[in-house]
Scaffold this motif. Structure first.
Motif, PDB file in Angstrom:
ATOM      1  N   ILE A  28       0.852  -1.187   0.000  1.00 37.66           N
ATOM      2  CA  ILE A  28       0.000   0.000   0.000  1.00 37.66           C
ATOM      3  C   ILE A  28       0.888   1.237   0.000  1.00 37.66           C
ATOM      4  CG2 ILE A  28      -1.732   1.299   1.295  1.00 37.66           C
ATOM      5  CD1 ILE A  28      -2.803  -1.359   2.336  1.00 37.66           C
ATOM      6  N   PRO A  44       0.515   5.196  -0.089  1.00 39.00           N
ATOM      7  CA  PRO A  44      -0.242   6.459  -0.093  1.00 39.00           C
ATOM      8  C   PRO A  44       0.592   7.545  -0.751  1.00 39.00           C
ATOM      9  CG  PRO A  44       0.757   6.135   2.045  1.00 39.00           C
ATOM     10  CD  PRO A  44       1.132   4.921   1.218  1.00 39.00           C
ATOM     11  N   ARG A  69      -3.051  10.865   6.019  1.00 39.11           N
ATOM     12  CA  ARG A  69      -2.385   9.579   5.811  1.00 39.11           C
ATOM     13  C   ARG A  69      -3.164   8.385   6.361  1.00 39.11           C
ATOM     14  NH1 ARG A  69       1.006  13.682   6.205  1.00 39.11           N
ATOM     15  NH2 ARG A  69       2.958  13.703   5.035  1.00 39.11           N
ATOM     16  N   SER A  70      -3.825   8.552   7.499  1.00 37.37           N
ATOM     17  CA  SER A  70      -4.531   7.425   8.102  1.00 37.37           C
ATOM     18  C   SER A  70      -5.706   6.972   7.241  1.00 37.37           C
ATOM     19  CB  SER A  70      -5.021   7.800   9.505  1.00 37.37           C
ATOM     20  OG  SER A  70      -3.938   7.983  10.388  1.00 37.37           O
ATOM     21  N   ARG A 105      -4.336   5.353   3.945  1.00 40.15           N
ATOM     22  CA  ARG A 105      -3.828   3.984   4.092  1.00 40.15           C
ATOM     23  C   ARG A 105      -4.962   2.998   4.362  1.00 40.15           C
ATOM     24  NH1 ARG A 105       0.543   6.644   7.291  1.00 40.15           N
ATOM     25  NH2 ARG A 105       2.341   6.808   5.895  1.00 40.15           N
ATOM     26  N   PHE A 138       3.352  -1.552   4.087  1.00 42.12           N
ATOM     27  CA  PHE A 138       3.170  -0.115   3.939  1.00 42.12           C
ATOM     28  C   PHE A 138       4.490   0.480   3.469  1.00 42.12           C
ATOM     29  CE2 PHE A 138      -0.193  -1.094   7.033  1.00 42.12           C
ATOM     30  CZ  PHE A 138      -1.278  -0.563   6.338  1.00 42.12           C
ATOM     31  N   ASP A 150       6.258   4.057   1.494  1.00 42.81           N
ATOM     32  CA  ASP A 150       6.053   5.439   1.070  1.00 42.81           C
ATOM     33  C   ASP A 150       6.203   5.573  -0.436  1.00 42.81           C
ATOM     34  OD1 ASP A 150       5.545   6.233   3.631  1.00 42.81           O
ATOM     35  OD2 ASP A 150       7.529   7.080   3.995  1.00 42.81           O
ATOM     36  N   THR A 170       6.153   3.750   8.680  1.00 36.32           N
ATOM     37  CA  THR A 170       5.509   3.269   7.462  1.00 36.32           C
ATOM     38  C   THR A 170       6.323   3.495   6.196  1.00 36.32           C
ATOM     39  OG1 THR A 170       4.232   5.332   7.544  1.00 36.32           O
ATOM     40  CG2 THR A 170       3.133   3.317   8.264  1.00 36.32           C
ATOM     41  N   ASP A 207       1.675   6.263  12.598  1.00 40.18           N
ATOM     42  CA  ASP A 207       2.263   4.934  12.479  1.00 40.18           C
ATOM     43  C   ASP A 207       2.645   4.376  13.843  1.00 40.18           C
ATOM     44  OD1 ASP A 207       4.223   6.880  12.705  1.00 40.18           O
ATOM     45  OD2 ASP A 207       5.363   6.238  10.933  1.00 40.18           O
TER      46      ASP A 207
END
Length: 386
Positions: free
Chosen positions: A8, A10, A72-73, A76, A90, A92, A209, A236
């Protein structure tokens, strides 16, 4: 065939860096039907959608987006809802993985089958993949120092008004060795790396993350990231803290998995550590010294001092001769955290600290535990001035 890893990513307005990240995942030495890449766009306006939609490769590449920027939360968690892999990675949007990325994860997941695997601290090094005109003067000077050493500096960089690529997709595809030239070595003190890798206290600090792999069942069980965190910072670690409370183990991968692409610090957005720490206290309360210590000695400022203080407290609680002092330390941290979070009446707070100082003097302790407590009391007193 079942997907083993769901990666994932983001992103928000990182198209140039995201391209290199996607190329690096396309070039890993791993079966492509064993992993999927989920890019979740948090309202980018720089052509990120077109980049991902037009990316031609054999990747299982999925694109999802928030209609407006939500943080971000939330971003994700949107990716997490679409993940199918047994493990969720996770990563970046500005992290270039090495070809052996998934092979290393496989090895460590076999060795530590029920643990959260973290690329921190051994995959913490940065690389100058682009020169950004938005670099501050200090950031430009640091970039210059690295590029001059390898003969890649151009004086025209000082006046450019566009992002200049220093590493190209072809460099990654053909493995030209350019990436290794652009890496910033030894940015962090060795003791910082050592402390992040240790799991005796606050192992949940490993959950950063940039690069972390977690069994998907764990994330499903705890509900993913706390969506009350909107600003940058601590989201995170808060997830890691909840996993830690579930007795989940953490392991730091000893091999380098990739490199972060250096960018202007302003790209991170507004730092929200203090606001987010108050959310953590509201969510988890004031019973855990590992959280309470953040109020006066935050780990993001000095992780070694933070962890060493927890070790002093832990040893003190186990020692008959030091337990009374350790209990005063524990109580001080609780009071300080409550003051930080609730901003209680300063005079009442000062009286509480004076009472603890009087009790410490009455104990007549002069050892290391007592000295650490005095430091905490001094820092706690400063909270009323913030």
């Amino acid at each position: 065939m079942a997907v083993r890893y769901s990666v994932i990513i983001p992103t928000f307005n990182r198209a140039e860096q995201l391209l290199l990240t996607l190329v690096s995942f396309d070039r890993v030495n791993y079966l492509k039907d064993q992993y999927e890449i989920i890019v979740v766009d948090d309202g980018s306006t720089d052509g990120t959608r077109e980049l991902v939609k037009g990316f031609r490769s054999g990747l299982r590449l999925h694109y999802f987006a928030n209609e407006v920027q939500r943080g971000r939360s939330v971003t994700r968690n949107l990716g997490l809802r679409h993940a199918k892999g047994g493990y969720v990675v996770f990563c970046d949007a500005d992290f270039i993985v090495l070809p052996e990325f998934f092979q290393v994860l496989d090895d460590d997941h076999r060795a530590y089958p029920r643990a959260v695997l973290s690329g921190i601290p051994n995959s913490w090094d940065d690389a100058y993949t682009h020169f950004h005109p938005d670099f501050s003067n200090v950031e430009k000077q640091k970039c210059r120092e690295v590029l001059v050493q390898v003969g890649l500096w151009n004086d025209e960089f000082d006046t450019v008004d566009r992002i200049v690529p220093l590493l190209t997709p072809d460099d990654l595809i053909n493995r030209t060795g350019r990436l290794s030239q652009l890496v910033i070595r030894d940015r962090f003190h060795p003791n910082v790396r050592i402390q992040f890798a240790k799991s005796d206290v606050a192992p949940w600090l490993m959950l950063i993350t940039r690069c972390v792999s977690i069994p998907r069942t764990y994330l499903t069980r705890i509900g993913g990231f706390n969506e009350k965190f909107v600003k940058y910072g601590l989201e995170d670690w808060e997830l890691g803290y909840r996993l830690h409370r579930m007795k989940i183990r953490f392991h730091s991968i000893r091999r380098v998995l990739g490199y972060h692409q250096e960018h202007p610090n302003v790209y991170r957005g507004e730092m929200g550590n203090k606001e987010n720490l108050r959310i953590m206290y509201k969510t988890h309360g004031f019973m855990d010294p590992e959280l309470n210590l953040f109020a006066v000695m935050p780990a993001w400022e000095d992780v070694a001092n933070y962890k060493d203080t927890l070790r002093v407290l832990s040893r003190g609680m186990k020692s008959k001769s030091k337990r009374s002092t350790a209990l005063l330390m524990k109580n001080t941290l609780r009071i300080a955290a409550e003051q930080f979070a609730k901003r209680k009446r300063p005079e009442a707070y000062k009286r509480s600290l004076r009472s603890i100082r009087m009790k410490l003097r009455a104990l007549k302790k002069k050892g290391h535990t007592a000295r650490v407590l005095r430091t905490i009391l001094a820092r706690s007193a400063n909270l009323v001035n913030r």
